[in-house]
Design a protein around this motif. Structure first.
Motif, PDB file in Angstrom:
ATOM      1  N   GLY A  15       1.872  -9.488  -7.662  1.00 44.45           N
ATOM      2  CA  GLY A  15       1.945  -8.231  -6.931  1.00 44.45           C
ATOM      3  C   GLY A  15       3.267  -8.088  -6.199  1.00 44.45           C
ATOM      4  O   GLY A  15       3.918  -7.045  -6.258  1.00 44.45           O
ATOM      5  N   LEU A  16       3.697  -9.155  -5.533  1.00 51.07           N
ATOM      6  CA  LEU A  16       4.977  -9.131  -4.805  1.00 51.07           C
ATOM      7  C   LEU A  16       6.125  -8.833  -5.752  1.00 51.07           C
ATOM      8  O   LEU A  16       7.055  -8.116  -5.426  1.00 51.07           O
ATOM      9  CB  LEU A  16       5.237 -10.500  -4.149  1.00 51.07           C
ATOM     10  CG  LEU A  16       4.477 -10.816  -2.873  1.00 51.07           C
ATOM     11  CD1 LEU A  16       4.817 -12.220  -2.403  1.00 51.07           C
ATOM     12  CD2 LEU A  16       4.837  -9.797  -1.798  1.00 51.07           C
ATOM     13  N   PHE A  17       6.015  -9.413  -6.944  1.00 55.13           N
ATOM     14  CA  PHE A  17       7.086  -9.260  -7.927  1.00 55.13           C
ATOM     15  C   PHE A  17       7.244  -7.807  -8.360  1.00 55.13           C
ATOM     16  O   PHE A  17       8.351  -7.362  -8.654  1.00 55.13           O
ATOM     17  CB  PHE A  17       6.784 -10.157  -9.139  1.00 55.13           C
ATOM     18  CG  PHE A  17       7.934 -10.281 -10.073  1.00 55.13           C
ATOM     19  CD1 PHE A  17       8.945 -11.186  -9.815  1.00 55.13           C
ATOM     20  CD2 PHE A  17       8.025  -9.468 -11.194  1.00 55.13           C
ATOM     21  CE1 PHE A  17      10.027 -11.300 -10.670  1.00 55.13           C
ATOM     22  CE2 PHE A  17       9.111  -9.568 -12.057  1.00 55.13           C
ATOM     23  CZ  PHE A  17      10.113 -10.488 -11.791  1.00 55.13           C
ATOM     24  N   HIS A  18       6.127  -7.074  -8.417  1.00 53.05           N
ATOM     25  CA  HIS A  18       6.184  -5.700  -8.924  1.00 53.05           C
ATOM     26  C   HIS A  18       6.249  -4.638  -7.833  1.00 53.05           C
ATOM     27  O   HIS A  18       6.445  -3.465  -8.145  1.00 53.05           O
ATOM     28  CB  HIS A  18       4.989  -5.429  -9.836  1.00 53.05           C
ATOM     29  CG  HIS A  18       5.092  -6.147 -11.151  1.00 53.05           C
ATOM     30  ND1 HIS A  18       4.595  -7.411 -11.349  1.00 53.05           N
ATOM     31  CD2 HIS A  18       5.674  -5.788 -12.314  1.00 53.05           C
ATOM     32  CE1 HIS A  18       4.858  -7.786 -12.588  1.00 53.05           C
ATOM     33  NE2 HIS A  18       5.509  -6.826 -13.200  1.00 53.05           N
ATOM     34  N   ALA A  19       6.032  -5.031  -6.572  1.00 50.39           N
ATOM     35  CA  ALA A  19       6.013  -4.030  -5.503  1.00 50.39           C
ATOM     36  C   ALA A  19       7.404  -3.425  -5.319  1.00 50.39           C
ATOM     37  O   ALA A  19       8.405  -4.113  -5.434  1.00 50.39           O
ATOM     38  CB  ALA A  19       5.559  -4.688  -4.203  1.00 50.39           C
ATOM     39  N   GLN A  20       7.440  -2.113  -5.043  1.00 50.65           N
ATOM     40  CA  GLN A  20       8.719  -1.403  -4.970  1.00 50.65           C
ATOM     41  C   GLN A  20       9.185  -1.124  -3.541  1.00 50.65           C
ATOM     42  O   GLN A  20      10.312  -0.722  -3.337  1.00 50.65           O
ATOM     43  CB  GLN A  20       8.584  -0.044  -5.691  1.00 50.65           C
ATOM     44  CG  GLN A  20       8.195  -0.152  -7.151  1.00 50.65           C
ATOM     45  CD  GLN A  20       9.391  -0.512  -8.014  1.00 50.65           C
ATOM     46  OE1 GLN A  20      10.510  -0.150  -7.694  1.00 50.65           O
ATOM     47  NE2 GLN A  20       9.155  -1.262  -9.084  1.00 50.65           N
ATOM     48  N   GLY A  21       8.293  -1.302  -2.568  1.00 48.98           N
ATOM     49  CA  GLY A  21       8.567  -0.820  -1.210  1.00 48.98           C
ATOM     50  C   GLY A  21       9.718  -1.496  -0.488  1.00 48.98           C
ATOM     51  O   GLY A  21      10.178  -2.573  -0.877  1.00 48.98           O
ATOM     52  N   ALA A  67      -0.091   1.151  -3.053  1.00 50.21           N
ATOM     53  CA  ALA A  67      -0.908  -0.056  -2.983  1.00 50.21           C
ATOM     54  C   ALA A  67      -1.006  -0.632  -4.393  1.00 50.21           C
ATOM     55  O   ALA A  67      -1.346   0.086  -5.332  1.00 50.21           O
ATOM     56  CB  ALA A  67      -2.293   0.263  -2.432  1.00 50.21           C
ATOM     57  N   VAL A  68      -0.657  -1.897  -4.536  1.00 49.28           N
ATOM     58  CA  VAL A  68      -0.712  -2.550  -5.847  1.00 49.28           C
ATOM     59  C   VAL A  68      -1.891  -3.514  -5.861  1.00 49.28           C
ATOM     60  O   VAL A  68      -1.863  -4.561  -5.223  1.00 49.28           O
ATOM     61  CB  VAL A  68       0.588  -3.343  -6.130  1.00 49.28           C
ATOM     62  CG1 VAL A  68       0.563  -3.922  -7.534  1.00 49.28           C
ATOM     63  CG2 VAL A  68       1.808  -2.468  -5.914  1.00 49.28           C
TER      64      VAL A  68
END
Ligand code: UDP
Ligand code: MG
Length: 320
Positions: A79-85, A36-37
């Motif tokens: 957040g979208l830019f850094h999310a890894q999922g 969770a970011v």
């Protein structure tokens, strides 16, 4: 498989403990790895402190802290830019969008949909706000060539491929639910009831909501511009008829007076038409100005967010 949950937080200290608890327990039902970011959008309260503490307790919770308040859409984008999922979910911090619904999103995703968005069947908010939302989504659907689904907010799940499309979008003015619709792929809506905010106050005031609505309209439609030229055409047509009428009654005043149409007496007509046209012109200038201002924002090429601090996230700069 890994799911990322992106959560924008602005002065949400009152709801965070419950959010941590609800998302963590919902995560147990997903049957896969998750992170969770939380993006702290320049909060003035203890939001960031709580996020960092949660990260220390449970390393699946990550945090990003923006250098000031950049607004909801920028926080979500960061957040979208850094999310890894492999799939990324966007969730409000105030638990208006229940995390328990996410298992239904995941089902759809596993069934082959790349975008699963929440459709609000019931809103537990005042009638005025509800009426505005209702009107806005229908107006937007009419004027935008992009098919933006009715009554769907930012609450959604996106496949990695869609997130990559969004990551590569160069715009600063980010109306996420519009960009998501623009991206295409297989999209599906899932109905859910939107709860009332758990605690604290709505961070979107009416003013900020109308800003968001205008951003959505102007960045996804050029219909207002063609309305201006259409209004110009109609008014010129009417004015031509008026000119003909005024001239004829003036030139053949004897004849027309006999039928009960004396020549138009100037003052009132002039004042009315000047005021009317003045209003239309200002309105048209305003519409053009809305677009121009947005073009100006884009050409300055300032980054859409600045990150001041992070917890467990490797900070990357968007290459836009
Ligand atoms: N939010 C944010 N930055 C802002 C305003 C809001 O990150 O400038 C976050 C807020 O913390 C919440 C979400 O965006 O998680 C939605 O905000 P809010 O609940 O105030 O809006 P509403 O639900 O009324 O649309
Ligand atoms: Mg809310």
């Amino acid at each position: 498989m890994k799911i990322s949950v992106v959560i924008p937080c602005y002065n949400e200290e009152a709801v965070l403990p419950e959010l941590f608890r609800r998302v963590t327990s919902a995560g147990q039902t997903w049957g896969c790895d998750w992170e969770a970011v939380c993006v702290d959008d320049g909060s003035a309260d203890r939001t960031w402190e709580l996020i960092v503490r949660q990260h220390q307790r449970d390393s699946r919770w990550l945090g990003l802290s923006l250098s000031r308040n950049f607004g909801h859409q920028s926080a979500v984008s960061a957040g979208l830019f850094h999310a890894q999922g492999d799939a990324v979910v966007v969730l409000d911090a105030d638990l208006q969008d229940p995390p328990e619904v996410l298992s239904r999103f995941l089902e759809k995703w596993r069934a082959g949909f790349q975008v699963v968005y929440g459709v609000r069947t019931l809103r537990k908010e005042g009638w005025f706000k509800r009426a505005c939302y209702w009107g806005f989504y229908r107006l937007l659907a009419r004027v935008s060539p992009t098919n933006i689904p009715l009554d769907s907010g930012d609450f959604c799940l996106m496949d990695r491929r869609v997130v990559e499309v969004l990551r590569q979008m160069p715009e600063r003015n980010r109306f996420v639910r519009g960009l998501r619709a623009w991206a295409g792929f297989r999209q599906v809506g899932v109905e859910y009831e939107r709860d009332a905010r758990l605690a604290g106050e709505a961070k979107y005031t009416l003013r900020r909501l109308s800003r968001l609505a205008l951003d959505g309209l102007f960045s996804f439609s050029t219909v207002p511009l063609s309305l201006v030229s259409q209004a110009g055409l109609w008014i010129s047509g009417l004015a031509l008829l008026g000119i003909l009428w005024t001239l004829t009654t003036k030139l053949f005043s004897d004849y027309f007076a006999q039928w009960g149409f004396p020549p138009v007496q100037g003052f009132t007509t002039i004042v009315i038409s000047v005021l009317f046209l003045g209003g239309i012109q200002l309105l048209s200038l305003g519409i053009i100005g809305e677009y121009l201002g947005r073009v100006y924002d884009e050409v300055k090429r300032r980054p859409p967010w600045v990150i001041a601090d992070s917890a467990g996230v490797e900070v990357q700069t968007p290459d836009l």
